[in-house]
Scaffold this active site. Structure first.
Site, PDB file in Angstrom:
ATOM      1  N   LYS A  95      60.367  40.514  47.345  1.00 18.99           N
ATOM      2  CA  LYS A  95      60.900  41.877  47.332  1.00 18.99           C
ATOM      3  C   LYS A  95      60.056  42.674  48.324  1.00 18.99           C
ATOM      4  O   LYS A  95      58.872  42.908  48.095  1.00 18.99           O
ATOM      5  CB  LYS A  95      60.826  42.499  45.943  1.00 18.99           C
ATOM      6  CG  LYS A  95      61.314  43.943  45.915  1.00 18.99           C
ATOM      7  CD  LYS A  95      61.048  44.617  44.586  1.00 18.99           C
ATOM      8  CE  LYS A  95      61.360  46.111  44.683  1.00 18.99           C
ATOM      9  NZ  LYS A  95      61.000  46.859  43.457  1.00 18.99           N
ATOM     10  N   GLY A 156      60.209  55.208  39.467  1.00 18.93           N
ATOM     11  CA  GLY A 156      59.585  55.780  38.283  1.00 18.93           C
ATOM     12  C   GLY A 156      60.091  57.138  37.870  1.00 18.93           C
ATOM     13  O   GLY A 156      59.618  57.699  36.877  1.00 18.93           O
ATOM     14  N   ALA A 183      65.190  50.921  41.411  1.00 25.42           N
ATOM     15  CA  ALA A 183      64.364  52.126  41.253  1.00 25.42           C
ATOM     16  C   ALA A 183      65.188  53.320  40.770  1.00 25.42           C
ATOM     17  O   ALA A 183      66.334  53.512  41.168  1.00 25.42           O
ATOM     18  CB  ALA A 183      63.633  52.501  42.537  1.00 25.42           C
ATOM     19  N   GLY A 184      64.563  54.124  39.923  1.00 30.96           N
ATOM     20  CA  GLY A 184      65.151  55.363  39.451  1.00 30.96           C
ATOM     21  C   GLY A 184      65.902  55.269  38.142  1.00 30.96           C
ATOM     22  O   GLY A 184      66.248  56.294  37.550  1.00 30.96           O
TER      23      GLY A 184
END
Length: 256
Positions: A95, A156, A183-184
């Site tokens: 990643k 985050g 993410a998020g």
């Protein structure tokens, strides 16, 4: 379920392994989630007894490991970290994170494309953490990537899908490319929505690890991605501006 390079995943959930209150809770949450992929950081692996204990626990989960280059800010740093991760975790998967903005942790897409090209030419199977920009997506695919991982919102933040329009556009622009919202994600509804839009998987960490009950949240996320995937496959109705009666009036008795 799409193939991610040479692998078919059993479930469309990828789960991070950082920030959990304890190794025992990490283990229970991961098993409850049914996630097919565990993302791990070379920094988290570390050296010495603690690192070896962590790596043993990850191996016992029996899932695919996706090392990341978390915290890298330059091409050289990311490429070096990727090579070290390949040695430690014995996988060509990486990643690729290349952070360009300190506050939002937005990826530096210019360096990202360069690093992706270097790594794919060296035999890595790159999962790039990127924005939802279509031109960047094209450049990453041209660099050799076979997967795109656009952010839903800053890492985050738990804000969900901040730009759903752009994510829809990316799905339409790259219909044959595996796409992962990365993410998020903060709530199961966010994960379900990503799957409803036709994304192939979601990757999350903080939403589970920092929840009051990580094990329960892991289970909720497992159900959410399953529900979202089934909803997309069911071909849902399009939104309408006006009401449409669900009960037909033909044959209805009229009393006078």
């Amino acid at each position: 379920m799409r193939r991610f390079y040479d692998t078919d995943l059993a479930t469309p959930l990828m789960l991070g392994t950082a920030q959990y209150p304890s190794p025992a809770i990490l283990d229970r949450a991961f098993r409850e989630s049914g996630a097919s992929v565990a993302t791990v950081s070379l920094r988290r692996e570390g050296a010495g007894g603690a690192g070896q204990s962590f790596w043993s626990m990850i191996r016992e989960l029996g899932v695919r490991v996706l090392p990341n280059t978390a915290g890298c800010h330059t091409v050289k740093e990311a490429v070096t970290t990727a090579h070290m991760a390949r040695e430690v975790f014995d996988t060509p998967w990486i990643k690729l994170e290349l952070i360009g903005h300190t506050d939002s942790l937005q990826p530096d897409v210019f360096q990202l494309v360069e690093a992706a090209r270097i790594l794919t030419e060296d035999g890595f199977q790159v999962f790039p953490y990127t924005t939802e920009d279509l031109i960047v997506g094209e450049r990453l695919l041209s660099a050799g990537c076979e997967v795109l991982m656009p952010w839903g919102a800053p890492i985050g933040s738990g804000r969900g899908l901040a730009n759903e329009y752009a994510l829809r556009a990316m799905r339409a622009e790259f219909p044959d490319t595996p796409l992962v919202v990365d993410a998020g994600i903060g709530l199961p509804s966010h994960a379900a929505r990503a799957m409803e839009l036709g994304f192939d998987a979601v990757l999350l960490n903080t939403a589970v690890a920092r929840a009051g009950d990580p094990v329960a949240m892991a289970r909720a996320m497992a159900l959410a991605v399953q529900a979202g995937q089934l909803a997309h496959q069911a071909d849902p109705i399009e939104p309408r501006d006006m009401a449409e009666a669900s009960t037909p009036v033909i044959g209805k008795a009229f009393l006078t």
